[in-house]
Design an enzyme around this catalytic site. Structure first.
Site, PDB file in Angstrom:
ATOM      1  N   ASP A  51       0.452  -1.406  -0.195  1.00 14.60           N
ATOM      2  CA  ASP A  51      -0.007   0.009  -0.243  1.00 14.60           C
ATOM      3  C   ASP A  51       0.754   1.573   0.284  1.00 14.60           C
ATOM      4  O   ASP A  51       1.977   1.257   0.306  1.00 14.60           O
ATOM      5  CB  ASP A  51      -1.040   0.261   1.096  1.00 14.60           C
ATOM      6  N   LYS A  73      -3.228   3.299  -2.460  1.00  8.75           N
ATOM      7  CA  LYS A  73      -4.349   3.622  -1.990  1.00  8.75           C
ATOM      8  C   LYS A  73      -4.279   4.410  -0.944  1.00  8.75           C
ATOM      9  O   LYS A  73      -4.195   4.390  -0.284  1.00  8.75           O
ATOM     10  CB  LYS A  73      -5.537   2.507  -1.255  1.00  8.75           C
ATOM     11  N   MET A 188      -6.873   9.324   9.916  1.00  9.05           N
ATOM     12  CA  MET A 188      -7.568   9.669   8.680  1.00  9.05           C
ATOM     13  C   MET A 188      -8.666  10.885   8.960  1.00  9.05           C
ATOM     14  O   MET A 188      -9.844  11.515   8.355  1.00  9.05           O
ATOM     15  CB  MET A 188      -8.386   8.992   8.134  1.00  9.05           C
TER      16      MET A 188
END
Ligand code: SAH
Length: 517
Positions: A51, A73, A188
């Site tokens: 990733d 991603k 996030m």
């Protein structure tokens, strides 16, 4: 193969197929924050699927020829959709491959690792979950913020900031989160800072609650922003602070004033480029990183077998017939003994020959074979220094010498010793070729982020860097390991800003540290 595979636990899994998928937590970024089991999974993998948040330096443990698949991603910017990733790992595992699926942090903490595991289970293929160090805990720790502390709290809540808290469909109950005791960590959440902190305060949290954001935590480029629930949204805007970052809310943030250990190291905030081969970069990179530097490993050269391997082999075979063997680089020592071990089974086959080395790095490799080094310069670790040390040691009239060298090494040793009457044979043990494949990501970083310093450890690293045609970033200083390397730098019209007192890797690191002291 070193891993002991646990027997398949899934009823449908076939025990006869070698295929298995390891869902591995790659840790938050610091190359040392990977588990031993995770490293073993990389070593045995046929295919690595990784990733955006996974530090690509872990891939150095992969066996030669292992396939690497980047599935990207970043939020909103998916190289492959989650469905396609699921499909890919199932297919590869079904085809009998050992698949190591690397995910940033821990694979099942907001990592969709559980979904991938479920797909593998449904497909009836074997898989294992290898937990990793999560950014949710390591991120704050690297900013000097412990997520729990006996003086402040005994509870930790971790939640995702990915969902828009002002939308009805959010699954998060901010009324509960805001009132929960203890530390709150969210991932996030940078892009929704205003909404998230606003919801906290609207639900009764104290706007003066200390808060911090840690960006690219545990990487050399880590940045920390400290404020309060009430001030953080404005601070993020003002600083242009971007993802990826871990947010930590609570009194534990106050501990940073005392235990901010990572960001206070001498080279913290300095981005330094290491141009040695991928295999050799490790020692220098680690020393610089331990001092806090943000290291970009940009291998400019690669070591390959010499053009005439047969001739090299013949000279190594005859090594015991010489009075001296001279080594002028660690690569030469490694190539020599690689060949020697193919030809002989016993180190004593080297005979009573004397050994000379150009400097401590080279000598270390010889000593690792439990062979003594008879001559090494006291200071000046270049060919000229070695010739002088040899001259001081004995008369070289009619003395037979085998000089183990690289293809493009300067001729100093042969010329000077021949002039002293020695009979010198040159064993060309390896050649430096420009590295063109293993450095694309590093090149992109250099172009986009710039660098404070570039290090050169041999003339060939300089020449091969220049051959890349990449301009040095503005303000980038040049550090050179010694006079020969400095000459190569000057030849290309660049200035040397940092030189060593002792021409070794530790000497180079000491000079760099002193430069910014
Ligand atoms: N499984 C990961 C989290 C994946 S979600 C883990 O356990 O760490 C992705 C989010 O994790 C990012 O948006 C960011 O909030 C956080 N994150 C992951 N690595 C990070 C790092 N090195 N520094 C700061 N935040 C990080």
């Amino acid at each position: 193969m070193r891993l002991v595979f646990s027997p398949p636990t899934m009823a449908k899994a076939s025990s006869t197929s070698p295929g298995i998928c390891y869902l591995v937590g790659a840790g938050p970024g610091d190359p040392g924050l990977m588990t031993l089991k995770g490293k073993e999974c990389i070593e045995i993998a046929d295919v690595l699927v990784y990733d955006y948040l996974c530090n690509i330096e872990h891939l150095r443990y992969a066996k030669p020829g292992a396939e690497r698949i980047y599935v990207g991603k970043k939020a909103k910017d998916h190289t492959l959709t989650q469905d396609k990733i699921n499909e890919l790992i199932v297919q590869l595992t079904r085809a009998g491959k050992i698949v190591t699926r690397l995910k940033g942090g821990d694979p099942v903490l907001f990592g969709r690792g559980a979904e991938e595991a479920a797909e593998l289970a449904d497909a009836g293929v074997r898989f294992e979950i290898v937990p990793g160090i999560t950014s949710a805990i390591a991120g704050p720790a690297y900013a000097g913020i412990p997520v729990t502390h006996r003086d402040h709290c005994s509870q930790l809540t971790i939640f995702t900031g990915h969902e828009d808290p002002t939308k009805d469909e959010t699954s998060l109950d901010y009324a509960k989160i805001a009132k929960a005791d203890g530390t709150k960590v969210f991932l996030m959440g940078v892009e929704r800072m205003e909404e998230i902190t606003g919801k906290f305060i609207a639900n009764g949290a104290d706007p003066d609650t200390p808060m911090a954001l840690v960006r690219w935590a545990t990487h050399g480029c880590q940045q920390t922003l400290v404020g309060t629930l009430g001030t953080m949204a404005a601070k993020v805007k003002e600083a242009g602070f971007k993802a990826p970052a871990v947010a930590v809310v609570g009194d534990v943030v106050k501990e940073r004033a005392k235990i901010n250990w990572f960001e206070t190291r001498p080279l913290f905030g300095k981005r330094i480029v290491v141009t040695r081969t991928r295999q050799q970069a490790g020692v220098l990179s680690k020393k610089l990183r331990d001092l806090g530097a943000d290291v970009i490993e940009l291998p400019t050269i690669r070591i390959e077998e010499p053009t005439n391997l047969m001739l090299f082999g013949e000279l190594v075979q005859d090594c015991h017939t010489y009075e001296w063997i001279i080594f002028t680089s660690p690569n030469g020592v490694d190539a020599f003994f690689k060949m020697f071990d193919k030809l002989y089974q016993d180190t004593r086959s080297i005979g009573g020959v004397r050994i000379a080395c150009v400097g401590p790095g080279t000598a270390e490799r010889v000593k690792a074979r439990h062979l003594a080094v008879d001559v090494m310069p006291e200071k000046n670790f270049v060919a000229e220094g070695l010739v002088k040390a040899l001259k001081d040691y004995q008369n070289f009239e009619h003395v037979s010498v085998l000089w183990v060298r690289g293809e493009d090494t300067r001729e100093v040793i042969a010329n000077e010793l021949t002039a002293l009457g020695a009979i010198v044979d040159e064993a060309i043990a390896y050649r430096n070729v420009p590295e063109k494949e293993d450095n694309l990501e590093a090149l992109a970083r250099l172009k986009n982020e710039g660098a404070d310093m570039i290090t050169f450890t041999s003339g060939s690293t300089v020449d091969c860097f220049m051959a890349l045609g990449v301009p040095l970033p503005a303000g980038c200083k040049v550090a050179s390991i010694g006079p020969v390397t400095s000459e190569a730098v000057k030849k290309h019209g660049l200035t040397v800003d940092v030189t060593t007192e002792v021409n070794t890797i530790p000497g180079l690191v000491a000079a760099i540290e002193k430069h910014w002291a």
